[in-house]
Design a protein around this motif. Sequence first.
Motif, mmCIF file in Angstrom:
data_model
loop_
_atom_site.group_PDB
_atom_site.id
_atom_site.type_symbol
_atom_site.label_atom_id
_atom_site.label_comp_id
_atom_site.label_asym_id
_atom_site.label_seq_id
_atom_site.Cartn_x
_atom_site.Cartn_y
_atom_site.Cartn_z
ATOM 1 N N ARG A 69 0.821 -1.219 0.000
ATOM 2 C CA ARG A 69 0.000 0.000 0.000
ATOM 3 C C ARG A 69 0.850 1.262 0.000
ATOM 4 O O ARG A 69 0.339 2.360 0.222
ATOM 5 N N ILE A 70 2.133 1.151 -0.244
ATOM 6 C CA ILE A 70 2.996 2.331 -0.261
ATOM 7 C C ILE A 70 2.476 3.336 -1.282
ATOM 8 O O ILE A 70 2.149 2.972 -2.414
ATOM 9 N N PRO A 71 2.330 4.600 -0.897
ATOM 10 C CA PRO A 71 1.799 5.603 -1.831
ATOM 11 C C PRO A 71 2.698 5.765 -3.058
ATOM 12 O O PRO A 71 3.933 5.699 -2.960
ATOM 13 N N CYS A 72 2.076 6.001 -4.203
ATOM 14 C CA CYS A 72 2.835 6.111 -5.454
ATOM 15 C C CYS A 72 3.822 7.264 -5.435
ATOM 16 O O CYS A 72 4.893 7.168 -6.035
ATOM 17 N N ASP A 73 3.460 8.345 -4.724
ATOM 18 C CA ASP A 73 4.374 9.484 -4.719
ATOM 19 C C ASP A 73 5.647 9.215 -3.918
ATOM 20 O O ASP A 73 6.634 9.940 -4.044
ATOM 21 N N ARG A 74 5.646 8.150 -3.116
ATOM 22 C CA ARG A 74 6.828 7.805 -2.336
ATOM 23 C C ARG A 74 7.688 6.731 -3.020
ATOM 24 O O ARG A 74 8.842 6.529 -2.643
ATOM 25 N N LEU A 75 7.112 6.067 -3.982
ATOM 26 C CA LEU A 75 7.829 4.966 -4.632
ATOM 27 C C LEU A 75 9.129 5.388 -5.322
ATOM 28 O O LEU A 75 10.159 4.737 -5.130
ATOM 29 N N PRO A 76 9.115 6.450 -6.141
ATOM 30 C CA PRO A 76 10.345 6.779 -6.865
ATOM 31 C C PRO A 76 11.554 6.968 -5.953
ATOM 32 O O PRO A 76 12.613 6.372 -6.199
ATOM 33 N N LEU A 77 11.416 7.767 -4.918
ATOM 34 C CA LEU A 77 12.553 8.012 -4.034
ATOM 35 C C LEU A 77 12.986 6.732 -3.333
ATOM 36 O O LEU A 77 14.188 6.448 -3.214
ATOM 37 N N ALA A 78 12.010 5.936 -2.881
ATOM 38 C CA ALA A 78 12.333 4.694 -2.174
ATOM 39 C C ALA A 78 13.086 3.722 -3.076
ATOM 40 O O ALA A 78 14.051 3.077 -2.650
ATOM 41 N N VAL A 79 12.657 3.617 -4.329
ATOM 42 C CA VAL A 79 13.309 2.690 -5.266
ATOM 43 C C VAL A 79 14.665 3.234 -5.701
ATOM 44 O O VAL A 79 15.645 2.487 -5.797
ATOM 45 N N ASN A 80 14.739 4.537 -5.954
ATOM 46 C CA ASN A 80 15.990 5.127 -6.451
ATOM 47 C C ASN A 80 17.143 4.979 -5.470
ATOM 48 O O ASN A 80 18.308 4.893 -5.887
ATOM 49 N N THR A 81 16.840 4.951 -4.185
ATOM 50 C CA THR A 81 17.916 4.770 -3.204
ATOM 51 C C THR A 81 18.503 3.367 -3.268
ATOM 52 O O THR A 81 19.582 3.122 -2.719
ATOM 53 N N ARG A 82 17.827 2.459 -3.942
ATOM 54 C CA ARG A 82 18.283 1.072 -4.076
ATOM 55 C C ARG A 82 18.744 0.742 -5.489
ATOM 56 O O ARG A 82 19.060 -0.401 -5.780
ATOM 57 N N LEU A 83 18.738 1.727 -6.362
ATOM 58 C CA LEU A 83 19.157 1.538 -7.751
ATOM 59 C C LEU A 83 20.520 2.161 -7.996
ATOM 60 O O LEU A 83 20.885 3.144 -7.348
ATOM 61 N N PRO A 84 21.285 1.641 -8.965
ATOM 62 C CA PRO A 84 22.518 2.313 -9.381
ATOM 63 C C PRO A 84 22.181 3.661 -10.019
ATOM 64 O O PRO A 84 21.032 3.902 -10.428
ATOM 65 N N GLU A 85 23.173 4.518 -10.139
ATOM 66 C CA GLU A 85 22.933 5.882 -10.605
ATOM 67 C C GLU A 85 22.466 5.968 -12.048
ATOM 68 O O GLU A 85 21.898 6.982 -12.456
ATOM 69 N N ASP A 86 22.700 4.921 -12.851
ATOM 70 C CA ASP A 86 22.337 4.983 -14.269
ATOM 71 C C ASP A 86 20.913 4.508 -14.566
ATOM 72 O O ASP A 86 20.514 4.421 -15.723
ATOM 73 N N ILE A 87 20.133 4.200 -13.529
ATOM 74 C CA ILE A 87 18.701 3.897 -13.683
ATOM 75 C C ILE A 87 17.950 4.770 -12.695
ATOM 76 O O ILE A 87 18.257 4.766 -11.498
ATOM 77 N N VAL A 88 16.954 5.514 -13.162
ATOM 78 C CA VAL A 88 16.202 6.420 -12.300
ATOM 79 C C VAL A 88 14.701 6.256 -12.556
ATOM 80 O O VAL A 88 14.256 6.338 -13.708
#
Length: 249
Positions: A69-88
């Motif tokens: 149920r994580i809000p969609c507006d929070r997903l990008p930041l949460a995922v980006n902290t776990r991704l390499p810099e070349d995927i955003v």
Amino acid sequence: MRNIALRLMYVGTAYHGWQVQKNAVSVEETLEKALAQVVGHPVKCTGAGRTDAGVHAETYIANFHTSSRIPCDRLPLAVNTRLPEDIVVVRAGEVSSAFNAIGSCLKKEYTYRIYNSRIRNAFLVDRVWFYPKHLDESVMARAAAHFVGTHDFKAVQSVGTEVRSTVRTVHYFTVARRGDQIDCRVCADGFLYNMVRAMVGTCVYAAEGKFSPDDVPAILSGRNRTAAGPTVPPGGLYMTQLWYGEDVP
């Protein structure tokens, strides 16, 4: 289950394309691992298309289903902290249960970039195709215009992927110079394996005088891959636009 669509961008240099591979790192696999850490369960993404190894995406759509149920507006930041810099991940949004990033896509645009200068640019390595011999973009544009419309594109399909039909509709194919850079922009309802790179290679061959731009219709009707131009390198290719029948983030 919620159906979440993600808009992302990536530099494809370090990856073996979008799709999961057995023995190589892909964008899809990297994204799925990051998403699983955020939502707390295994994730399977569906992407807008199979970009080849080394190909980039200025914009790309993928969707996945989740019980989180994580809000969609929070997903990008949460995922980006776990991704390499070349995927955003740029944005996320909930879409209809029937939405599928590839099946729901109406048309796609790719842009191929050629750095046409005698001296290469160190900052553009793996981002453009460095081509030192001068190219006449007006000749390339004449060749490109012949690809527009509904045709059998077997002559510009590389061997490697079996498809039901090699007929596609190209909505536009433009060639324009900006200083030393030539942008080849093509939009279609779908693309065959290496189709854009072979179309660009055919336009380059026309500019080199290896055949006339007006020979393109005969090349297409001949359905012979060896009659067309070469498959140009992947580093200059970008997915740049996607169209859908419903709102996506």
